[in-house]
Design a protein around this motif. Sequence first.
Motif, PDB file in Angstrom:
ATOM      1  N   VAL A 162       1.134  -0.864   0.376  1.00  0.00           N
ATOM      2  CA  VAL A 162      -0.140  -0.328  -0.137  1.00  0.00           C
ATOM      3  C   VAL A 162       0.878   0.953  -0.065  1.00  0.00           C
ATOM      4  O   VAL A 162       0.730   2.524  -0.555  1.00  0.00           O
ATOM      5  N   GLY A 163       1.837   0.895   0.852  1.00  0.00           N
ATOM      6  CA  GLY A 163       2.986   2.227   0.410  1.00  0.00           C
ATOM      7  C   GLY A 163       3.766   2.689  -0.547  1.00  0.00           C
ATOM      8  O   GLY A 163       4.027   3.560  -1.259  1.00  0.00           O
ATOM      9  N   ASN A 164       3.706   1.414  -1.935  1.00  0.00           N
ATOM     10  CA  ASN A 164       4.394   1.376  -3.249  1.00  0.00           C
ATOM     11  C   ASN A 164       2.991   2.430  -3.906  1.00  0.00           C
ATOM     12  O   ASN A 164       2.648   3.471  -4.711  1.00  0.00           O
ATOM     13  N   ILE A 165       1.459   2.387  -3.540  1.00  0.00           N
ATOM     14  CA  ILE A 165       0.531   2.584  -4.550  1.00  0.00           C
ATOM     15  C   ILE A 165       0.425   4.066  -3.430  1.00  0.00           C
ATOM     16  O   ILE A 165       0.486   4.935  -4.610  1.00  0.00           O
ATOM     17  N   ILE A 166       0.657   4.450  -2.585  1.00  0.00           N
ATOM     18  CA  ILE A 166       1.036   6.245  -2.300  1.00  0.00           C
ATOM     19  C   ILE A 166       1.908   6.749  -2.784  1.00  0.00           C
ATOM     20  O   ILE A 166       1.401   7.638  -3.287  1.00  0.00           O
ATOM     21  N   VAL A 172       0.826   9.938  -9.413  1.00  0.00           N
ATOM     22  CA  VAL A 172      -0.306  11.145 -10.391  1.00  0.00           C
ATOM     23  C   VAL A 172      -0.914  12.467  -9.654  1.00  0.00           C
ATOM     24  O   VAL A 172      -0.720  13.451 -10.544  1.00  0.00           O
ATOM     25  N   ILE A 173      -1.068  12.840  -8.798  1.00  0.00           N
ATOM     26  CA  ILE A 173      -1.519  13.887  -8.316  1.00  0.00           C
ATOM     27  C   ILE A 173      -0.689  15.089  -8.733  1.00  0.00           C
ATOM     28  O   ILE A 173      -1.081  16.413  -8.942  1.00  0.00           O
ATOM     29  N   THR A 174       0.718  15.018  -8.576  1.00  0.00           N
ATOM     30  CA  THR A 174       1.985  15.613  -9.310  1.00  0.00           C
ATOM     31  C   THR A 174       1.439  15.942 -10.554  1.00  0.00           C
ATOM     32  O   THR A 174       1.293  16.872 -11.453  1.00  0.00           O
ATOM     33  N   ARG A 175       1.183  15.169 -11.275  1.00  0.00           N
ATOM     34  CA  ARG A 175       1.220  14.611 -12.735  1.00  0.00           C
ATOM     35  C   ARG A 175      -0.095  15.298 -13.374  1.00  0.00           C
ATOM     36  O   ARG A 175      -0.048  16.264 -14.674  1.00  0.00           O
ATOM     37  N   ALA A 176      -0.860  15.149 -12.980  1.00  0.00           N
ATOM     38  CA  ALA A 176      -2.835  15.135 -13.032  1.00  0.00           C
ATOM     39  C   ALA A 176      -2.746  16.603 -13.850  1.00  0.00           C
ATOM     40  O   ALA A 176      -3.112  16.789 -15.209  1.00  0.00           O
ATOM     41  N   PRO A 177      -2.408  17.897 -13.064  1.00  0.00           N
ATOM     42  CA  PRO A 177      -3.108  18.971 -12.791  1.00  0.00           C
ATOM     43  C   PRO A 177      -1.763  19.673 -14.716  1.00  0.00           C
ATOM     44  O   PRO A 177      -2.059  20.170 -15.907  1.00  0.00           O
ATOM     45  N   LEU A 178      -0.810  18.814 -15.056  1.00  0.00           N
ATOM     46  CA  LEU A 178      -0.375  19.291 -15.912  1.00  0.00           C
ATOM     47  C   LEU A 178      -0.422  18.669 -17.130  1.00  0.00           C
ATOM     48  O   LEU A 178      -0.091  18.932 -18.386  1.00  0.00           O
ATOM     49  N   VAL A 179      -1.331  17.717 -17.158  1.00  0.00           N
ATOM     50  CA  VAL A 179      -1.930  16.863 -18.315  1.00  0.00           C
ATOM     51  C   VAL A 179      -3.107  17.547 -19.144  1.00  0.00           C
ATOM     52  O   VAL A 179      -2.280  17.937 -20.699  1.00  0.00           O
ATOM     53  N   VAL A 180      -2.940  18.613 -18.695  1.00  0.00           N
ATOM     54  CA  VAL A 180      -4.141  19.843 -19.400  1.00  0.00           C
ATOM     55  C   VAL A 180      -3.283  21.223 -20.515  1.00  0.00           C
ATOM     56  O   VAL A 180      -3.124  21.164 -21.134  1.00  0.00           O
ATOM     57  N   VAL A 181      -2.096  21.302 -18.933  1.00  0.00           N
ATOM     58  CA  VAL A 181      -1.204  22.501 -19.607  1.00  0.00           C
ATOM     59  C   VAL A 181      -0.919  22.040 -20.959  1.00  0.00           C
ATOM     60  O   VAL A 181      -0.046  22.614 -21.935  1.00  0.00           O
ATOM     61  N   ASP A 182       0.141  20.764 -20.881  1.00  0.00           N
ATOM     62  CA  ASP A 182       0.568  20.111 -22.145  1.00  0.00           C
ATOM     63  C   ASP A 182      -0.307  19.884 -23.136  1.00  0.00           C
ATOM     64  O   ASP A 182      -0.086  19.945 -24.731  1.00  0.00           O
ATOM     65  N   TYR A 183      -1.327  19.612 -22.623  1.00  0.00           N
ATOM     66  CA  TYR A 183      -2.689  19.561 -23.663  1.00  0.00           C
ATOM     67  C   TYR A 183      -2.701  20.776 -25.070  1.00  0.00           C
ATOM     68  O   TYR A 183      -3.091  20.525 -26.423  1.00  0.00           O
ATOM     69  N   ARG A 184      -3.044  22.080 -23.721  1.00  0.00           N
ATOM     70  CA  ARG A 184      -3.241  22.934 -24.476  1.00  0.00           C
ATOM     71  C   ARG A 184      -1.424  23.719 -25.604  1.00  0.00           C
ATOM     72  O   ARG A 184      -2.412  24.201 -26.460  1.00  0.00           O
ATOM     73  N   ASP A 185      -0.791  23.491 -24.701  1.00  0.00           N
ATOM     74  CA  ASP A 185       0.469  23.324 -25.810  1.00  0.00           C
ATOM     75  C   ASP A 185       0.011  22.454 -26.956  1.00  0.00           C
ATOM     76  O   ASP A 185       1.010  23.251 -27.794  1.00  0.00           O
ATOM     77  N   LYS A 186       0.172  21.615 -27.173  1.00  0.00           N
ATOM     78  CA  LYS A 186       0.087  20.535 -28.414  1.00  0.00           C
ATOM     79  C   LYS A 186      -0.496  21.211 -28.661  1.00  0.00           C
ATOM     80  O   LYS A 186      -0.325  21.013 -30.071  1.00  0.00           O
TER      81      LYS A 186
END
Length: 291
Positions: A162-166, A172-186
């Motif tokens: 469960v520690g590995n999942i955490i 995931v929490i760090t990456r999620a907001p950047l997905v939209v930014v990357d999409y806009r740029d692309k």
Amino acid sequence: MKSMTGYGKGEASNESRKVTIEIKSVNNRFLDINTRFPKSLSYVEDTVKKQIQEVVKRGTLDVYYTYEVTGDTDKVVEADIPLAGEYLAAMRTVKDELGLPDDITAMSVLRMPDVLTVTAAEDDREEIKALFEKAAKEAVASLDAMRVIEGRSAKTDLAKLVGNIITSLKSVITRAPLVVVDYRDKLSKRIAELLDQPAADETRIATEVAVFADKCDINEEISRLTSHIDQFTKALESGEPQGRRLDFLSQEMNREINTMGSKANDLELSKLVIEMKNELEKIKEQIRNVE
């Protein structure tokens, strides 16, 4: 936390009798106790089961015993004469119908099931029950000790998994907001390439980005998964049987991770989801052995 697999043995004796009980347990969603006491010892079955039920809450348990009389016999042998008569009549019918030789003897009738019963003398039953109770109590204590040891190992493995999942969830929490930014740029870059000019309709781009952001929003899944993980971690520290609760929580965690995977329109997020699913499968496998 306890494992559902284990083995225990107990003995009890006095000057004329000796009882040995062995218990083996394996996984089961419920408590299932299998005893193999003959009719002559059926009166000790509830006593033995009660000792087990006071300690064990889940699992399939097979109970084996040996009962030795070391002094004068305490057995009473009785013949069921009416039943013996029925067997004799059936034997004669078969003999006559099939033309078989008349080789029926008293011994052949006595060998038939339940014709002879061997029971303990009535005034000795309480003493025998006490021996079985003592042996069962010792056996289940030995079994429980083994289940505790194996449970500690399972708890360590589950905490690590469960520690590995955490750890993956934090990524995931760090990456999620950047997905939209990357999409806009692309998207902006692609439009500029197609139009062969840097200028583009910012309003249209903003609309497309908003639609994409809504489709790939996993904030609710992150929140619910975090809650399930917190409950899972607390359950690991409980002194009560938590196998069913852990099983339920693992199913809920699986639901949230799967939803994340279906929404994750991003290669890095997809990799993190796969990592969490792999660890969760190991958790589910380990939970099957937890009481």
